[in-house]
Enzyme design. Structure first.
Site: not given
Length: 511
Positions: A270, A330, A381
């Site tokens: 990321e 995301k 994440c």
């Protein structure tokens, strides 16, 4: 202890100790068995208390747990740490109230475990889609209870841990008036509760291992590192990209020299580029150079531009010939990290919000991507902490899981190891090998049984090249999805409601 309820000072001290003990079950201490002890202290503290006092005791437990557990948030400023810790503390008060409500019900140990799952379910959904840090399941990335996750998911594992704690509490209740341990009828009851707790804790060892692999693939994780610690590392965005390009060129040289196996899949973390490579020619050229050097497409973590001054946190497949390809955006964004609720009202008060100049836009589709013929499940994440997001990619056909993450903001704090523990649990839960690729560490290759195959050091440049199994069969937890949590949440809520509605003064009895 001679009777219930405990006096307020004793109950408060017990709750305070319980939160501190639970903190020690998580990284950095990682004393995992304590997760089966800490809830017992809160259960005893709230036993036969009024619901209102149970809420206060739950808040005391929550404060002594969440403030140290989330201390890594201080890297983003004292205000976020205090705000999130206070919020989680208040939500823990709901669990305390529920535990107090069910403490007089028949079968209260089972009810207490279900209430704990329900409390975690609330915290994982409100506000702003919730925050799941500190679930009991996330402390059990290794140990005799871990494989419960492969059967009933993370919620089922939380239930098992909470049930162990409730049975330990029941044993303490049975012994409360006995001058001699395990003597007489109450002593036999205490032994029965202890035996039941041991069965729940240990029978996970008898549960089956991960599904078999259909074949293996060689995966390279590129940890390029960042120029320096702290929130301002994004000011050196080009340097971060070049770090990952340079590390990938090193990978190509070492493959050519025969030092490393030629990878089938190449993964970047990321925020490997916070400059949109689709529109910035120089960044796009660097990505193409890296992909051509390894002669493979690269999964790149990138911040992409979106209309209306928005941004996308994405994983994008960068082909050595055609450039940008499949993209995962995301889905679960972090409030006050990737977007700012109530921005117009809060920006004049909190100047740090200027560090988030534009809001990110959430994606809609699961992160199932084809990378060089392999179906990967990409989660970014903190998404690894949310059951449904990981479940969706496995049900979508992912053969391995990839966690792209950027922990540089949190320095050398426990955050990265707490998140790594979640990745290990997801490996067991879904029977998939997991590649955790981080900008600055800790990157790791995790087997489908949750074991570490390899891992990097933090704040170093590193390359991990390992064979990873490709698995298509699914665990029972994957097939059941959210049903176990839904059932336990409903049972916990119903038990708490029943306990609150039927509370009455009665002589102390062991139940």
């Amino acid at each position: 202890m001679t009777g219930w309820p405990l006096r307020a000072p004793a109950a408060a001290l017990l709750a305070l100790a319980g939160g501190g003990v639970l903190y020690l079950a998580f990284p950095p201490a990682g004393l995992r068995p304590l997760a089966g002890v800490a809830p017992a202290l809160l259960i005893l503290a709230v036993r036969h208390q009024q619901v209102r006092r149970g809420a206060w005791l739950g808040a005391i437990f929550g404060a002594s747990f969440f403030f140290p557990l989330l201390s890594w948030l201080q890297f983003g400023g004292i205000a976020p740490w205090i705000a999130v810790s206070v919020l989680e503390t208040l939500l823990m008060a709901v669990t305390g109230a529920g535990l107090a409500a069910v403490s007089r019900l028949p079968g209260w140990p089972l009810c207490s475990a279900a209430v704990w799952v329900a409390g975690e379910g609330v915290r994982g959904r409100v506000p702003f889609d919730g925050f799941t840090w500190g679930r009991l399941a996330f402390s059990q990335d290794e140990g005799p209870m871990t494989r419960w996750a492969a059967v009933f998911g993370a919620a089922g594992l939380t239930f098992a841990v909470a049930l162990v704690a409730a049975l330990l509490a029941a044993a303490a209740v049975a012994l409360r008036r006995r001058p001699r341990l395990f003597g007489g009828g109450q002593g036999r009851r205490a032994l029965a509760f202890l035996a039941a707790a041991a069965v729940v804790a240990l029978c996970g060892l008898a549960l089956p291992g991960p599904p078999p692999a259909r074949e293996h693939t060689v995966v390279a994780l590129v940890q390029g590192n960042v120029p320096r610690l702290g929130l301002d590392f994004n000011a050196q965005r080009q340097r971060v990209v070049r770090n990952h390009v340079d590390a990938t060129l090193e990978l190509a040289r070492r493959v050519e020299a025969g030092e490393l196996a030629a990878p089938d899949l190449v993964l970047w973390p990321e925020n490997a580029t916070d400059i949109d490579p689709r529109t910035d020619r120089e960044i796009g050229r660097l990505l193409t150079e890296a992909a051509r050097a390894v002669n493979q497409p690269i999964l790149v973590g990138a911040v992409l531009d979106a209309p209306a001054n928005r941004a996308l946190n994405a994983g994008i497949v960068w082909d050595p010939v055609t450039g940008p390809g499949q993209t995962y955006v995301k889905r679960h964004l972090v409030p006050y990290g990737e977007y700012v609720p109530f921005r117009k009202r809060l920006e004049p008060i909190f100047g740090q919000l200027a560090l988030i100049p534009r809001d990110f836009k959430a994606g809609a589709d699961p992160g199932v991507l084809d990378l060089n013929g392999v179906r990967i499940g990409d989660v970014i994440c903190f998404e690894v902490a949310y059951d449904d997001l990981v479940h969706d990619v496995v049900r979508g056909g992912a053969e391995i899981l990839v966690v792209q993450t950027n922990n540089a903001t949190f320095g050398r704090s426990a955050e990265t190891r707490q998140q790594l523990a979640m990745s290990r649990l997801r490996a067991v839960e879904h029977g998939r090998a997991v590649a955790v690729v981080a900008t600055s560490g800790i990157s790791a290759v995790i087997g489908p049984d949750g074991s570490f195959v390899d891992q990097s050091e933090i704040f170093t440049r590193d390359l991990l090249v390992e064979r990873m199994p490709l698995i298509t069969a699914t665990t029972l937890a994957t097939r059941l999805g959210g049903w176990p949590e839904g059932i336990l949440l409903a049972l916990g809520a119903a038990a708490a409601l029943a306990g609150a509605l039927t509370r009455r003064e009665s002589p102390d009895r062991d139940r």
